[in-house]
Every structure is written in C-alpha cells, then in structure tokens.
Design an enzyme around this catalytic site. Structure first.
Site, PDB file in Angstrom:
ATOM      1  N   GLU C 121       7.147  46.548  -9.517  1.00  0.00           N
ATOM      2  CA  GLU C 121       6.500  45.396 -10.136  1.00  0.00           C
ATOM      3  C   GLU C 121       6.791  45.371 -11.633  1.00  0.00           C
ATOM      4  O   GLU C 121       6.358  46.258 -12.381  1.00  0.00           O
ATOM      5  CB  GLU C 121       4.989  45.458  -9.902  1.00  0.00           C
ATOM      6  CG  GLU C 121       4.591  45.422  -8.439  1.00  0.00           C
ATOM      7  CD  GLU C 121       5.065  44.163  -7.732  1.00  0.00           C
ATOM      8  OE1 GLU C 121       4.794  43.053  -8.233  1.00  0.00           O
ATOM      9  OE2 GLU C 121       5.744  44.292  -6.677  1.00  0.00           O
ATOM     10  N   LYS C 252      -9.708  56.595   3.465  1.00  0.00           N
ATOM     11  CA  LYS C 252      -8.782  55.479   3.438  1.00  0.00           C
ATOM     12  C   LYS C 252      -9.472  54.124   3.382  1.00  0.00           C
ATOM     13  O   LYS C 252      -9.001  53.142   3.968  1.00  0.00           O
ATOM     14  CB  LYS C 252      -7.843  55.518   4.662  1.00  0.00           C
ATOM     15  CG  LYS C 252      -7.038  56.785   4.793  1.00  0.00           C
ATOM     16  CD  LYS C 252      -5.952  56.875   3.750  1.00  0.00           C
ATOM     17  CE  LYS C 252      -5.384  58.290   3.614  1.00  0.00           C
ATOM     18  NZ  LYS C 252      -4.782  58.846   4.782  1.00  0.00           N
ATOM     19  N   ASP C 326      -0.769  60.837  -1.435  1.00  0.00           N
ATOM     20  CA  ASP C 326      -0.872  59.947  -0.286  1.00  0.00           C
ATOM     21  C   ASP C 326      -1.145  58.531  -0.796  1.00  0.00           C
ATOM     22  O   ASP C 326      -2.248  58.215  -1.248  1.00  0.00           O
ATOM     23  CB  ASP C 326      -2.021  60.438   0.610  1.00  0.00           C
ATOM     24  CG  ASP C 326      -2.135  59.652   1.898  1.00  0.00           C
ATOM     25  OD1 ASP C 326      -1.508  58.576   2.021  1.00  0.00           O
ATOM     26  OD2 ASP C 326      -2.868  60.114   2.795  1.00  0.00           O
ATOM     27  N   HIS C 418       4.192  38.089 -18.151  1.00  0.00           N
ATOM     28  CA  HIS C 418       4.708  38.060 -16.790  1.00  0.00           C
ATOM     29  C   HIS C 418       5.909  37.148 -16.670  1.00  0.00           C
ATOM     30  O   HIS C 418       6.872  37.454 -15.977  1.00  0.00           O
ATOM     31  CB  HIS C 418       3.611  37.619 -15.818  1.00  0.00           C
ATOM     32  CG  HIS C 418       2.789  38.765 -15.424  1.00  0.00           C
ATOM     33  ND1 HIS C 418       1.605  39.061 -16.021  1.00  0.00           N
ATOM     34  CD2 HIS C 418       3.029  39.749 -14.528  1.00  0.00           C
ATOM     35  CE1 HIS C 418       1.126  40.160 -15.499  1.00  0.00           C
ATOM     36  NE2 HIS C 418       1.957  40.600 -14.597  1.00  0.00           N
TER      37      HIS C 418
END
Lengths: 437, 437, 437, 437
Positions: C121, C252, C326, C418
């Site tokens: 990104e 999670k 992770d 951006h």
C-alpha cells in the site's frame, strides 16, 4: 441517526412543518429572559404540606392533575418519603398484578412465589404469569448465584506512564490500608478485589465490593471516597487530577464487561419442559422454540446487542418498581444470555437464562417505603438475609418471560394477543398471553 | 461471570454456607409435587373486588402489606386499570419530585418546564433540579429531533440463499401491497422504509414505521403481522418457518445499531454554560468538567458500553414512570453520546447529549391512567400532538443530569452528597446535590 | 447488510446483469459432477520439486505466473518451509520499506530502531516514517508492558446447573493437578490463572498462560488439551460433551473483553510533542490534532468499534508480515485506545496508545524463516529474550502511525498525499506522507 | 488490562526483573540526544540500488539478513515496487500453499478453484484444503453478493445544532453538485448514497460509493476530498473545522455497523454436507458440529465479539497476502456470522457464513506486483471484471475454514494436528488437518 438523504429530506419537512427558517431560528436560539420561580424548598422540611402547596402553585397548567398525585394518603405519608425524594409533590400510582406461582429451586430461594409486577403495559403480567405456571408445572426452575459484587472505579490522571506504574506499585504496597479505609465507612461492605486498568497516563482503579443485602451503590461510593481520601493524604505520587468514578464500573448502563465480571449478582436459571407440556400449555413445540431461539440469537448479534436475550427488561422493570429497587438499573440488569435447545434424551426443551448484572437489594433504597415493602413481603423476601433469594426470583422470572414470549412468537400468537389485551377486547390471559414486546 | 479461581473458591464457600452437598442437591433439584393455586381470574372481569380478594387470600405471608397496595382508591379505580394490567391486586406508590424549571428551545418544546420525576433514590431529583436550573440560567438548551421511527423485524427461514434472493425480489415487487396491508391496521402508523438483512438462508425484514404520538410498539407489531399474513397468502416462495419478530428491532435492549438508525425519536440537546455560571452554581470549572468528560468517555469505551454517557437512565426512568411511559424501554433509551468541551471563543463549557432511542408517546400505553396523565399535564404535554415536545424535554433532562453529575464528580462533591441525602442527614439540595450514581 | 429497498433494488439489477432467472438458478445450484484433481502430496515430502511440479500442472490458467512464485531460490528453499506451509508452490514477495529511526524508551526496548514494514500500500511506510522521526526528535516514546498472557477456553456442557457447580468445585480441588498436566507439555508455558464462566448448564474454563518468547497459540492449545485429557481421565462428573476451545479466548478476532484482560502483551506508549515540532514537522497544531482526536473518538464509538483508534492495522500488519508474525492476528491486535490531548503546562501535544492484544513472539511460528528472521535482526530482536522489546516497538510504531495520520487529516494533507503516492506522481515522502487510510 | 492485584504484583516483579527503581526511571525517560541518520531517499528515485545501499548501511546489527531480503531479483525489480512502497530495502518471502479445489456456485464465480494461501503458520493450508475438498465433494458452495459499497465519512464541527441542521439542508439541496464533484475525480467510483449522523454540533457525512473492481479506499478518499472542497467553496454555513474522515467509515477496524451496512462486498456462502460425508471425511457427525456451533456462538457473544465466527482471519489473511490485497483490511474483513445447523429433511449439516466487509479488488493496490498478480491468475481472477468473483471465493474459503476447524474441534483432533504439523512430526494433511487456531 445515520439516515439516507431521502429519509433526512422527508424528516426535515415533517419536523419543520410550515415554520419559516426565521421562526425555526427563533425557536432554537437561547433565551435570556428571567425564568419562572425555582421549585422551592429543597432544604430540610422539604416535604411538609405548606411547601407542597407552593410547588403546586407553580403548575398552572395542571390543576386537575393535583388530586391524582397529591391525594390525602400521599400528603399524609410525606415524612416517609423524606429520604427517598426531593421537591415532593405526591405519588404516581402504578397498577400491580400477580404472576405465578413461580417455583424456584435455588440455594437461597426455595418454593412457590407469587410475583408482584408493576406496569402499565397490557399483556405483560399475563405473559409472565403463563411462563411462571408452566415452569412450576415442570417442577420449577433451578437457580444458582454464580458471583456477587459491585464496583466503583476511581480514575487518576498522571503526567506519565512511569508515574502511573509507580502509583500502582504504591497501591499494591498499601492495599491493607486502602481496604481498611474503605471498610471503615460501612458495616456491610467488604472489599473483594482491587483491579487496575491503565490507558496511557491514566489509570482506573476498580474496587470490587460485596455489599450484604443492599444493592450498595451508595455504600461503595462512600467507601471508595475514603480510599481516594487516603490516597490524597498519603501517596507520594501526586495525580494531575482524579475522580471517584471514571465511568468504568458499568453503573446504569449495559456494558460488554458484564460477562467477565459481575454487577450485583450473577445468576443462572434453567428448566426442562417436556414436549407434552409445551404442546398443551404453550401451543407450540420444542423444535419451533429452538428454531426461534437460534434465529433471534443471530438477530440480536447482528443488531449489536450485548449478550443475546429477548425481553428481560419487561419483567425486571415491573418487579423492580413493585419491590422498591432502583428502576434505572434496568439499563444494566436487562443484559444476559438466553439459550433454548432440544434435549433429545428426555424429549424436552432445555431453557436457561444467565443474568450477570442483577443489582438488587432487600434493604436500603426504596425497600422501606410502604407499598414497595409490601411487594417484598408478598414474596416473603423483605429485609436482611433475602437479597440472594430475591436475585434468584428475578432470574426465574426472566426465564418465565423468555419462555412465554418465545412460545407466543413461535406459535404466531404474539400479535393477536397484543391486539386483544392492549386494545381492550376480551381476553383470557391464561390461554395465549404473550408479553408486551 | 468469568471469575478467577480465588474468587470462585471464596464465592462457593459464601454461597453454600453450612449446607451439605446433599442438601444443595436437594434444593437445586426439580420438585414435582403439585403447586399452590394459580392466581385466579385472568379473564374478563379480572379486576373486580371479589377477584382481588381471592388473590390476596393466596398471599398468607403478607397480611400487613395489603393496605399499602390495595387501598380504597386503588380498589375503586380498578376499572381504569383494566387495559393496563392483568391479575390486579392494587397499586404501588412512587414519590414524585419536581425538577426545574428546565428551559427548552426546541422546534416542538418551547419554554420552561417543571419536570415530574418518580423515584425512590435519594439525591436524584435534587441533582436534576440543579442541572435544570443552571441550563435555564444559561438561556435554556437547544433541542433538535434528528430522526423518528420504530421497527419490527420479521424473520424468514428458507431452504437456500437462492430462495432468499427470490423472496427479497418478490417483496420489492410487492412493496405497495405490503405497505397497504400494514397501514390498513392502523390510523396513525405509516411504513417509512423496508430493509433486508440476509444471513445465509435467513432473511430479516426490517419494517420501519412512524407512529404518530404513540410510542407504537403494539401498533407496529399488529401492522407487521398483517404484512406476514399477506406474504403467507400471496408469496409463491414458501419459507421453512418465519416469526413476526426476529430480535433485530432493538426492542427492550441496548444495541449498537442505535447510532445508525433510530428507535422512537433521536434527539440532540446542547447548551453553553459561561465560566462564571459553572464556578458559581456548580462549584467547579469548565476545564475540570472537560477533563472528566474525556476520562469518563475512555472509561466507558474500555468497559464496552454502547455510546458513551453517564447516567441517562436515572432521569429517564424517573420521567418515564411519572408520565406513563414503558419503564422497560429505559434499557434502550438510556444509550447515547454525551460530549463536553471547552468553547474558547466564548470562555464557556459546551455540553451536548444525543439520544437515538427515545421511545416515548403522549397517547396510548400508560398515558391515560390518572396519576400518569397528571405527569404529562404538569408538563403541558398530555395527549395528541405532544410526543415530539416530550422527547425534546427528555433530551433536555438528560443533559441536565449529565451536567449536574459531572460537575459533582469534578468538584469532588459526589460522595458527600450521597452520604448526606441518602443517609438522612440535613441537606440543602440546591447547594451540591449530585445524582444518585 | 441491512439495505433500504432502493439499495436492494439497484443492487439486484447490478448483480444479475442480463442473466435470466433460470440462468441464475443454474449458477447457484450445487453441481455434483466429479471435481478436478486434488492438490497432491499433502503428506511428508510435501515440498520436493517433483510434487511442486505436479501442483503447477493443475494450474493451466496461470503459466506466466509460475516464474513469479516458483523462482529458483524459492524452490531451493523448500525444506526450510516444510514446517510452515503445506501444498507448497513457491513464495509471494512483499516489498519491505524502512521507517525510522523510532526511539523507544521501554524497560525492554531501549534505543533507536529502524522498523521494517512489508506492504503493497503506497504511502504507508512514508507515513509511519514521518511519525517515527517526529517521535525520535521529541526524545522518543515511553512504553510499558502492562500485562502478559494467552488463554485457551475449553468448554464443557453438562446436564444441569448443579453438575456445572459440582464440576467447578472439583476443578478448584484439583487445580494443582490440572496445572501440572498443562505444564508437562511445554518448556516455556506457565499457567497464570484459571477462570470460569458459567452460562446455564455450560461452563467455559479460561486457562491463562504465559508463553515465554513465543506468541504461543499452539503451545496453549496443546497444554489445554492435556488439561482436558486429565479431566476426562479423573473427573467423576461426566460432561455431555466438551471442546478444547469454546470460542471465548478472543483468538483471531476483535473482542470487547480485550480491555479487561490481555491477549499476548498489553502495552502503552506515550510521547509529548512540543508545539513547535508539531508546527514545523507536521504542518498543523496540537489544538487541531486534539480536535481531530475528539471527533474521531466519537465517530468510532458511533460506528460501534471496540476501543477507539485510527489505523493500527496498517502498521501492525506490515510489521507482522516483515517479522514472521501471524498476520491473521491483526484482527485482534489492531484494537486499542488512542488518546491525544493538549498539555497546557508544557504547551505540547500529549499522545498515547494502549494495545491490549499484541500477540507476538520472537521465537517459533514464522520467525525462523530466512527473510522473516532478517526483519527481526534488523531490529536487533531475533530469538529468545526479545518478545517484550518487540511488543514495545509494536506499540511505538502504532503511536507513530496515529500521530502521522491524525496530523495529515488535521492539516488536510491526507487526500493529496494519497493522490500523489498511490497514483504515481512525484512525491517527497518526507514532507507530507500520510498513511494509507 | 484490568488485572487483579495479584496479577499486577506478579507482573510488576516479572517485568522489572532485577532493575532498580532508578534504572527503570532512566529507561522510561525521554532522551534528547540526537538520533542516528534518518532512512534516506524518500523522494523520487527512492528505490535505486545506490539508495538501497545507503539504507542497508544504517543497519549494522543485521549484516547476515541482507541477502535474505535484498536478493538479486528483488533489487532488479525495484522499479516495479515504486508505487507500492517507500524506503525500499528488499522483499520478504512468504511461502504459498494451494488449497482445493474449492467449487463455488456463485453468480460471478463459477467452477473449481485452487486457492493460493500465503502464511507461515503450520496446518493452516492443510485445514482449508480439507474444508475445500469436502465442500467440492458436496457439490460446491453457493455464494451470493448481498451488497456492495465503500464509505468515506467527512466530519464537520459547527457552533450550534441549528447550524448543523442548516448545513444538512444545504447539502440536500446541493446533492447533485456534491455527487458531480466526487465523480469528477474518478472513472470508476460512483456515489451510491449520502447519509448524515448528527452528534450535538457535529455532523458526520457518510458518502457511500461503488468502486468498480478496485478495493477503492484511495479512490473514495480523493473523491470525498472533492466534496469537501466543493463545500468549502460554496456552502454559506461555515464550519468551525472539518476533516475528510471522521473515523465513522469502519476503515481498518471491526465495527458493529458492519451488519447494517457494507464495506466492500457483503457475501454469504452456504453448503449442505450429507451425514456420510461428515462422518467419512471429517470424522465427526453433523450433531456434534452443531453442538459446537451453538456453544462457540455463545462463547463469542460473552467475549464481546462483533458477529460470531471462528477463524475467518486465518484464511483471509493468507489469501489477501497471496493476491495483493491490503493485509491490514483483515481487521475489518474477518467479521461475520457463521451458522451451522442440522437439516433434518436431508439428514445433512447446513453450514453458512456471511461476511459484510470483504474489501477486496482485482485491480489497483498490490494486484499488479508480479508474484501477487500470479496469485490472482492462479484463480483466473486477475484484472478488470473479477472483483465480485474474487469476493465470492473469499466467502467460500471462509466457509471451508469454518467447516474444517469446527470438525477438528468436535472430533477432538484439533490439538493433535497442531502438535504434529507445527512441531514437525510426520503428518498426512489430508487426514485430519485442522487450522491454526
């Protein structure tokens, strides 16, 4: 809140009616002329008849209403209300209905209870009554108090994280003194635990208490003020500022922390209803009720509720009002988990509720007012030694309500019963009386 | 709930007391002996004196309580309660105090209101009274109704996602008919929107209504049942099962969807309090109140509340009970956003509250009962045409409460006032009367 | 999800395109013809070149892609990946950029860190780089590890509440044995606490561990299985069924319990930025950044987030990927509280972040893979003894990101940056590089 | 976070180790010496080899790591990464494994997919592989895109509620122009709706877009900036301040609003697994999996999750990384509803997932990088026209993961598989390979 532009456009027209922008501006602007007389007499002697007269004199629009509130008995009783209200003008009367019997098999509550419910919502008592009776037929509900406690959460702001850490260590070294300070203010309150939540240079100190048979919010406020006073007098690390409550105790609001802690009493209630009983008395089947549960649980989750349940608030509000509890606590008490499932081994419906925030008491607060104490006496639970049993009855009542309303919804009797009872047609509430939604 | 093993160990000892495992097992077991008599007379004529006598005859433990509930006036009034209660046995009397005047500058509400509050919690009226008076001194609060509506959410289960999609398309093609079916059941209810939420092979249909001056929960239930009936009669895609409410409407519970929708009326109220007024009347400063706000907002967030606010529930419960509203709705109404900040340009405190779930009405429900109607009359807001003004007063009251309690907390007067008022020492409530926590 | 009928109508047309109802039905129907070959070789020897060839042979649509994934180095390295992946076909390459130096003043982390961030990104590294540099200029951020631990939550279903209570008491009496069973499976894991959450006849047993320098999810699973095995072998109260994890551990997923517990490490990081530094390097003022914070905090609350923060996920995901963590744990790690406020005493901006779920490790998982270990080595934090310092760097990085993005938003540079960076125009990332939103 | 005093005491000892209070104070204090060199070359030409050399020269602690990141191919490719990273130093390599085939019966996705998953967590690919294969055997999963859209939420602060109302009315009157301003910045973005959320004198304007085949976060930022610019140029009501994003759009965070709106694509996926297939391939029964679902759903609710699901994050993170998606979006994408139930009519397990926040794209972002594009090509879904199909594959993958992990948990194979795969013992992943927890 968030509304699409069509919504907003229509709403803007509806709200503004024929008002011009200038008129709207005039209405919304602050107005600095002097106000009318303040309600007089908030001091001592606040409820004597002469002062009550003066208050009514301020209310020109409502002459006819006076008799309804300030009847002779309410005026005569004014002294009894002196510690429960300020600026007294009379009493509002809420009708009380009985539900039951509700059989409760708890460690504290044992036996069959007729439950007084104060409400103005049609069908509510009928629905709980139906649920209570089917529970009783099934042998009663088993209840268990899983935890007890009430918290206050003073909050301290320091300059730095390092000061926060040093402060927490000091508190740990002085826990005995902090506890003693708190407990010196109360005969019944006991410090159960002290927890710390740090957020940057802020720390929230959660002090957990048991409070005997009182709901205990005032008790823990006063005790925690004593802790803050002790800190102020002795702690070498000086906060920038602090408050006796930092809004982390869950007081008067639903909060997700409910399921990891307790506020008041945490209670589960369960019952098994045989298939035949469900069919005969609730006009539906265990399977349909289970399907409803699953669908409504996901509906609750997607709407963003805390816990998943149906309508605990209906029964709890009515019981709280009837028994002198703090009605505002419905906001936190009406949170929990309802679970219905098929029990294949016994061909019955297993139904359970778990309420983590039953903040109730049988002494203090409104429990000594005449008609409120009557509510507790009807249950046989007035005064010292009964708060756990009262909490168990609350859980049993919540279970009765969930059973009745879920049965009505799964039998498609829900809307009909409302049409009948609320709109004044004839009804036999024993037949199909679902709760007010 | 989640409790550490130490907690659980201590709790287990406390709860079980001296009871043996066998005795505990006996208590918790279902008991299948016959129960005592059901509360009689839930049918028509449910509240005549003879039936009331029979009910009291069931309550052996509470002979002294009867007079407090079943006084002569309550017995004489039994017919008036016929559509509001079942299994009637009398009335509970809640003391009512006046707060105010509260000046409200709304589109609907205009002027100075004396607000009736029914509660048994000491210091509550005094706290709101103080907040109302300081708002009035500052020119009153501005209020705006941001949205209106009440939903029902019938839920349909199909075999497959494909059937769900086909069903939704059918609904879109038949919206006119569905709307007509709903509106045929009601003079005041109007369908504002229909929304769909799909979860696998389940779909929840959120039907949004406006309900005139009624709170409207029964109205929308009956109207939505008509939609379900129309679907059952005409839709070629047959559900496996469906329910008139799938627990997605937010009824009687706090839910996160509040801020993206509305339940009842969504209202904001705001006021600016000049520094001198804060210092003189609230004994604190705008800066301290702002610090408190920030700290309490993060405290609320960390405890997992929906929205962030202090104690709306206190004032709303008291006003709802005094004015014949559904007290159980406090569970959803007491959600919102409080924001306090310094306004440097005017050296004042800016304070605002936004409540998305003010589900209130001035007709229907309990609003026609004598003492409840008196509450609305005191406000000048009884009957048709007043529900928006009443909602604006609710928001103004919530703002008054937040100002008073945050002032008390930031001035460290919170615990002291409770000690004074709740424990019966002398108090001048005008001086430092924070709300019940 | 919930969508208005207009939305749904337009969506239905968009989605169905020109497809007929029959074609839609055909597409959505299950299809029972035999499938193509399963990916071969999931057993041992799973990553040798011959098997990799067979897998690629299944992918006819992507011949050109093979070189990009299955380059020579990736093929040569296949043995190193054997314990981290199954059905291996090559590697995906994520570009890594450096942010910093980031000065961290923690108990474990001390000094200036160049932080490797793996992302695709645009503007993300530039934004964190800017934030890190301004923190360093201000003397660095202070960090503190507030708590540590990872839970597993086995869940047991019993017939009755009574059995649940009896089971909990048995566990309390056998805690030493349960703990020993768990700890026998692991060199580094230690049982820190055992908690119980009862819901009707279900009980969730939360076993809290510390896990040394490993993130530890597998470690606690295996240890908790040993507890379940011990229970199965020795406990006289037999559950109806049980599972080693009842979905209460927060694994999670973002969960509200974060703020009352910990998952991994809970860390706060704080810094004070003098006004001049904010003006010169961030092109805005402390006041504007504080205004933004307040407004965005309420925006987060109204959208129903857990905690309130901006974009922790950006930096954490990039750092986790670069360092063999992770990546799925971003779902739980990217929760926390950001707080910005004016510090009048020093005329500076106080900024803090608190992250309760930094589930990270410097041993185990992906930390031994060559390029991932390189990420940790760049930080000087590879291997045993570094997990706390790594967590402190994570918190400092999150703080850097919040500072940079809030500065960009309050300086109105957010969209421009951006446009520049993401759309490929020239950019000097040091000037005004806000993070990817 | 909140930790009991015992916890805190032990933690304080563990963290402080043998450090003296003075040493702790020294470590935590800001340090104002000059920092080392900033990472150079953030401007144009940022990724040429000479600049990369300079960056590595800053990293003395990690000489051995350089080869692992800055291999020849990564250096040669530096131009391709120019619009995706700043301060480039090389690439991290994540191993990719294949799961499948996964049969998807969607309107957009049709057929059998081999799904590339990039992860370093053992057992993850094996678990999804197993789930995908059993879905395919059962005829594939049906998927449906329920909604599409991405929001930006500019926020405006005004002096008063009245100004807010006037501003909203002005926006409604100028919607055509606002929409035109937004759409002038983008070829693919379309304004779908504009919504308003008022909080006191603040208003958040939620602008909802469709974004073609791009994930679209940058697109909507730039388009919304154009709206803000139009407002700044033309609106007569001047805000005190405003920001292009007020943190209400749900960007990079789990939020409860997910279920009432959409972020990216909302997709449901469902499958029916016959009993025999569950028994043979998953080694458990539909009943056990349904029991697990119910228990885990309530576990999730009590831990305060948004939605209820197991481990979407595992599969989504791995697929996102393999296919050039924004890995940080896992924070919002990994939210949803999983539902498993017995389908008695077909003696099968019905399993469904619904994901409201699949913010994915097949153009833009990282999708053009070589190895990431390879991931999309393996699926046959690279480039324009494939974003809906990709979202449907995401949902199907999430369903595969839930099936596999719930099967493993209900068969008690969960911990064993972890022990085998993660700790390097022999495994046949096709047999019993549950997902990493």
């Amino acid at each position: 809140m968030s509304a699409t532009y069509q919504d907003v456009r229509e709403h803007a027209q509806r709200i503004s009616g024929g008002l011009s922008p200038e008129e709207i501006a005039r209405r919304l602007a602050p107005k600095h002329h002097e106000g009318p007389t303040r309600v007089p007499g908030s001091g001592s002697g606040h409820a004597n008849p002469a002062v009550i007269d003066k208050r009514w004199a301020l209310l020109p629009h409502a002459p006819a209403a006076r008799a309804a509130l300030a009847d002779a008995a309410s005026l005569a009783d004014h002294e009894r209300f002196a510690h429960n209200i300020e600026n007294y003008i009379g009493t509002v009367k809420l009708p009380v209905g009985l539900a039951g019997p509700l059989r409760v098999n708890g460690i504290a509550a044992q036996g069959d209870y007729y439950v007084p419910l104060a409400t103005t919502e049609a069908a509510l008592v009928a629905s709980y009554h139906r649920g209570a009776n089917v529970i009783t037929l099934a042998g009663g509900c088993t209840t268990l108090i899983l935890s007890e406690g009430v918290s206050r959460a003073p909050a301290y702001a320091f300059k730095t994280l390092h000061e926060v850490g040093t402060f927490v260590v000091w508190c740990l070294q002085n826990l005995t003194e902090l506890r003693a300070a708190a407990e010196s203010t109360t005969r019944f309150g006991r410090v159960r635990d002290v927890r710390f939540t740090v957020e940057g240079n802020h720390v929230y100190v959660l002090v957990d208490y048991t409070t005997g048979d009182a709901a205990g919010q005032n008790m823990v406020t006063i005790a925690t003020q004593a802790i803050c006073d002790y800190v102020a007098a002795h702690c070498p690390i000086r906060p920038e500022y602090f408050f006796v409550e930092g809004n982390m105790s869950g007081d008067k609001k639903a909060s997700a922390q409910s399921f990891l802690g307790v506020r008041g009493k945490k209670v589960s209630a369960e019952v098994r209803l045989p298939r035949k009983m469900v069919e005969r008395h609730l006009h539906t089947t265990p399977e349909k009720m289970t399907e409803y549960w699953r669908m409504s649980a996901m509906g609750g989750v997607m709407s963003g509720t805390i816990g998943v349940q149906g309508h605990y608030a209906n029964g709890l509000a009515a019981l709280f009002i009837a028994c002198g509890q703090d009605a505002a606590c419905v906001s936190e008490a009406a949170v929990g988990i309802t679970r219905f499932e098929m029990d294949l081994a016994t061909d019955s419906l297993y139904a359970a509720v778990t309420l983590p925030n039953l903040i109730v008491g049988t002494v203090g607060g409104g429990t000594n007012l005449p008609s409120q104490r009557a509510g507790l006496e009807i249950l046989g639970l007035a005064g010292t030694g009964h708060s756990r049993a009262f909490a168990e009855v609350c859980a049993g009542l919540a279970l009765a309500g969930e059973i009745s309303i879920i049965a009505a919804l799964s039998a498609h009797h829900f809307a009909q019963a409302h049409a009948r009872l609320a709109r004044g047609r004839k009804a036999d509430a024993a037949e199909a009386p679902p709760s007010a939604p």
